[in-house]
Structure formats: C-alpha cells, structure tokens
Design a protein around this motif. Structure first.
Motif, PDB file in Angstrom:
ATOM      1  N   LEU A  81       0.818  -1.230   0.000  1.00 14.90           N
ATOM      2  CA  LEU A  81       0.000   0.000   0.000  1.00 14.90           C
ATOM      3  C   LEU A  81       0.845   1.272   0.000  1.00 14.90           C
ATOM      4  O   LEU A  81       0.387   2.309  -0.480  1.00 14.90           O
ATOM      5  CB  LEU A  81      -0.948   0.004   1.208  1.00 14.90           C
ATOM      6  N   THR A  82       2.063   1.202   0.545  1.00 18.92           N
ATOM      7  CA  THR A  82       2.906   2.411   0.549  1.00 18.92           C
ATOM      8  C   THR A  82       3.871   2.446  -0.624  1.00 18.92           C
ATOM      9  O   THR A  82       4.345   3.511  -1.013  1.00 18.92           O
ATOM     10  CB  THR A  82       3.766   2.494   1.841  1.00 18.92           C
ATOM     11  N   GLY A  83       4.206   1.291  -1.166  1.00 23.01           N
ATOM     12  CA  GLY A  83       5.239   1.246  -2.204  1.00 23.01           C
ATOM     13  C   GLY A  83       6.638   1.406  -1.634  1.00 23.01           C
ATOM     14  O   GLY A  83       7.600   1.578  -2.387  1.00 23.01           O
ATOM     15  N   ASN A  84       6.763   1.353  -0.309  1.00 23.09           N
ATOM     16  CA  ASN A  84       8.090   1.451   0.318  1.00 23.09           C
ATOM     17  C   ASN A  84       8.927   0.211  -0.001  1.00 23.09           C
ATOM     18  O   ASN A  84       8.386  -0.859  -0.282  1.00 23.09           O
ATOM     19  CB  ASN A  84       7.966   1.551   1.846  1.00 23.09           C
ATOM     20  N   ASN A  85      10.242   0.386   0.102  1.00 21.11           N
ATOM     21  CA  ASN A  85      11.150  -0.742  -0.148  1.00 21.11           C
ATOM     22  C   ASN A  85      11.601  -1.403   1.150  1.00 21.11           C
ATOM     23  O   ASN A  85      11.540  -0.797   2.222  1.00 21.11           O
ATOM     24  CB  ASN A  85      12.379  -0.266  -0.917  1.00 21.11           C
ATOM     25  N   LEU A  86      12.100  -2.621   0.992  1.00 19.94           N
ATOM     26  CA  LEU A  86      12.644  -3.397   2.116  1.00 19.94           C
ATOM     27  C   LEU A  86      14.105  -3.678   1.788  1.00 19.94           C
ATOM     28  O   LEU A  86      14.402  -4.207   0.712  1.00 19.94           O
ATOM     29  CB  LEU A  86      11.867  -4.713   2.175  1.00 19.94           C
ATOM     30  N   ASN A  87      15.027  -3.317   2.694  1.00 23.62           N
ATOM     31  CA  ASN A  87      16.425  -3.637   2.387  1.00 23.62           C
ATOM     32  C   ASN A  87      16.701  -5.111   2.705  1.00 23.62           C
ATOM     33  O   ASN A  87      15.865  -5.809   3.268  1.00 23.62           O
ATOM     34  CB  ASN A  87      17.389  -2.670   3.102  1.00 23.62           C
ATOM     35  N   ALA A  88      17.912  -5.541   2.334  1.00 24.22           N
ATOM     36  CA  ALA A  88      18.225  -6.970   2.417  1.00 24.22           C
ATOM     37  C   ALA A  88      18.123  -7.498   3.852  1.00 24.22           C
ATOM     38  O   ALA A  88      17.570  -8.575   4.087  1.00 24.22           O
ATOM     39  CB  ALA A  88      19.627  -7.219   1.863  1.00 24.22           C
ATOM     40  N   VAL A  89      18.648  -6.720   4.797  1.00 26.30           N
ATOM     41  CA  VAL A  89      18.654  -7.195   6.190  1.00 26.30           C
ATOM     42  C   VAL A  89      17.212  -7.325   6.697  1.00 26.30           C
ATOM     43  O   VAL A  89      16.839  -8.339   7.318  1.00 26.30           O
ATOM     44  CB  VAL A  89      19.473  -6.230   7.077  1.00 26.30           C
ATOM     45  N   ASP A  90      16.383  -6.319   6.388  1.00 25.10           N
ATOM     46  CA  ASP A  90      14.982  -6.396   6.824  1.00 25.10           C
ATOM     47  C   ASP A  90      14.240  -7.522   6.097  1.00 25.10           C
ATOM     48  O   ASP A  90      13.350  -8.162   6.671  1.00 25.10           O
ATOM     49  CB  ASP A  90      14.277  -5.054   6.596  1.00 25.10           C
TER      50      ASP A  90
END
Ligand SMILES: C=C(C)C(=O)SCCNC(=O)CCNC(=O)[C@H](O)C(C)(C)COP(=O)(O)OP(=O)(O)OC[C@H]1O[C@@H](n2cnc3c(N)ncnc32)[C@H](O)[C@@H]1OP(=O)(O)O
Length: 298
Positions: A201-210
């Motif tokens: 819903l936000t289009g936010n990204n997730l980094n590798a660690v997360d």
C-alpha cells in the motif's frame, strides 16, 4: 516446517539438510572453482545462460533498462528454464541479474499504452507463471533492485539469497496499478499480512537485512560473494538424488495449496513413495556402511 520458518528458508533447509554427513563424504561434490563451465552460445537477446557443473545459471541481461521484465525477456527465461528442466546433467538452476538490478519490474514502457482489452484478451503476465512449473530447484540470487515483477519473479523461485545491497518492494501503487504476478499472494505468505500490506500500500522498499528478518530471503551475503554463495547452495542441492530433490520441492510447495491436515498426509505419502526408489535404499545403505552414496537418479 514451512509454516514456522517460511518458504525460502524451509526449502533450503529441507533440500540441504538431507545429509550434511553424506555431503562431506561424497566425492561427487565439487567446488565452484573446479566445476566444468560452459557458456551460452545461443541466440538469446535478453539473458545469458551457462552451466557450471550440474548447476545452470540464467543471468538477466537488459542492463540499460535495469533488467525490466519485457515479454521477450520472460519468454527467453521460459525457454531456458524448459531446456534446463529437460537436461539430465542439470540438478538445480540459479537466476540472477546485475549488481545494480535483479529486475526493476515488468517493463513499464511496454505496458504503458495497453488497454483493458489488450491486457485481458492477451492474459497479460500469465506466461510468467511457467516458472512455477519447473520441477528442479531454482535459486534467485538477488543483488540490487528486485521491484514489482522483479520481487515477484524472485518469490516464484524456491530460495532467495540476497546480496547486502539488495532492495525488495512492490511499488505498483505508485504507477496506479497493483502487483499482477503473485505479489499480493506470495508476499503475504512470506512475511505476513501486516508487513505485506504496508509494503504494497505504501510502495516502500525493504532492504536486504529487513527482508531476511521478515523471512522473505533465506540469507544475506556480501554483494560480491552472491554468485559464489548461490553456487555453493545450488551445487550441494544438485549433488543429491534428483528424484528425491524434486519430491522434496513438490512437497514443500504443496504447503502453499493445502491445509495442514492435507499437507501432512501428502507429505507422508510422498515420504512413503521414496521407499520405492533405488536412491532411498542407496542413501540409507551408504549411511549404514559408512560410505558415500551413489545416486541412480541424477
Ligand atoms: C508487475 C508489474 C505490474 C510491475 O512490475 S510494474 C513496475 C514496478 N517497478 C517499478 O515501478 C520500478 C521502476 N523503476 C524505478 O523506480 C527506478 O528505475 C529505480 C529502480 C528506482 C532505479 O532508479 P535510477 O537508478 O534512477 O535509474 P533510472 O534512470 O530510473 O532507470 C534506468 C533506465 O531503466 C529504465 N527502467 C527502470 N525500471 C524500468 C521498468 N520497470 N520498466 C521499464 N524501464 C525501466 C528507466 O526508464 C531508465 O531508462 P532510460 O535511461 O531510457 O530513461
């Protein structure tokens, strides 16, 4: 196991843990440096393929478009996957991209002008799902952007190994559309509803660690080590009995489709059927005789 630790990790554990002991004794296990290499000599426009021993590598190769997944690129992945599926010398497959991008999503320039009728009548994105019919284990080795269709492509694979600069996300909402290739279904199964809903819903990204913490990827490695690490895992899987590996993959994936009671029963039936194979006899006998197994169904 899948219900507790997630698919990417469960697949890896299930396929790797069959016999660590046997692997250390198995003379057929080869290191990446010693493996036979054969580079692609075919006419692909959007991918490169190569064989390293019993592992096939498909590298997405549209650098100027950050490996945007055009129809042509997906078509070539499907052709290469089918060839490796039919190749008895191949036991597992790696799909990877560049350091900057695994894939930045479906090709927006190709989709931009399509009408509803074009999308519906052409069953847009349907051909992507061919990947899920491949019975050999597929590892997504992800560096850089895995966005939209790139994230969905990775999630269609059996194991995701991420370089430490990898970025995952479903940014379709920013384009006025929604994930169309399994993102709404697979992400929720991988990381749970609340996290999946927030990302979508936000289009936010997730980094590798997360992404690792959330259970989307099985592990994070230094970016420059990604292919070597993926090869070690793929090579180990490819060294086991191929019929057993395929049974294992099918059984783990059935957890996507079945309820717990049906899944446990299916698992037990497949487990029973391994007792009809030469390789179950060979694997157990080799353990008892303290020797390396010699698999028939390579
Ligand atoms: C299944 C579905 C529906 C989908 O996947 S929809 C697509 C979802 N993906 C996205 O929305 C990501 C789109 N891409 C981006 O946001 C940015 O390119 C990133 C990944 C953040 C990288 O940004 P930058 O490093 O600034 O690179 P940027 O200049 O944007 O991209 C390099 C080139 O790749 C092209 N490109 C990047 N992603 C693309 C995509 N998904 N489709 C087509 N072209 C793309 C981009 O247009 C540019 O081309 P040109 O040089 O001709 O202008």
């Amino acid at each position: 196991m899948l219900r507790y630790i997630g698919k990417s990790i469960a697949s890896k554990q299930s396929l790797l843990n069959q016999s660590t002991l046997v692997m250390t004794k198995n003379s057929s296990f080869c290191t990446t440096s010693s493996m036979l290499e054969s580079k692609n000599t075919s006419n692909y426009q959007n991918i490169l393929t190569e064989k390293r021993g019993r592992v096939a590598i498909i590298t997405l190769n549209r650098p100027k478009a950050l490996n945007a997944l055009s129809d042509g690129l997906i078509g070539e992945i499907n052709i290469a996957m089918k060839q490796f599926q039919d190749d008895k010398d191949i036991g597992s497959i790696i799909i990877t991209g560049s350091e900057k991008a695994f894939a930045a999503g479906a090709d927006i320039k190709e989709m931009e002008k399509k009408t509803f009728a074009d999308a519906y009548n052409g069953d847009m994105l349907a051909q992507w799902h061919d990947l899920t019919t491949i019975r050999k284990p597929i590892i997504a080795a992800v560096n850089g952007y895995a966005l939209g269709g790139g994230c969905e492509l990775a999630m269609m694979c059996d194991i995701i190994i991420a370089g430490d600069k990898a970025v995952f996300g479903q940014p379709e909402i920013k384009l006025g559309t929604i994930p169309g290739c399994g993102g709404t279904q697979r992400l929720i199964r991988a990381i749970g509803k609340s996290k999946a809903m927030e990302l979508i819903l936000t289009g936010n990204n997730l980094n590798a660690v997360d992404a690792e913490r959330a259970g989307l990827v099985s592990r994070v490695v230094p970016a420059e080590e990604l292919i070597n690490e993926a090869l070690k895992t793929a090579d180990k899987i490819a060294s086991y009995s191929q019929v057993t590996v395929s049974m294992c993959k099918e059984t783990v994936n059935s957890a996507y489709e079945l309820n717990l009671r049906e899944g446990i029963k299916f698992e037990r039936r497949i487990f029973h059927s391994t007792f009809a194979t030469h390789d179950q006899k060979e694997g157990m006998n080799a353990f008892v005789e303290k020797r390396s197994p010699s698999w028939l169904n390579k």
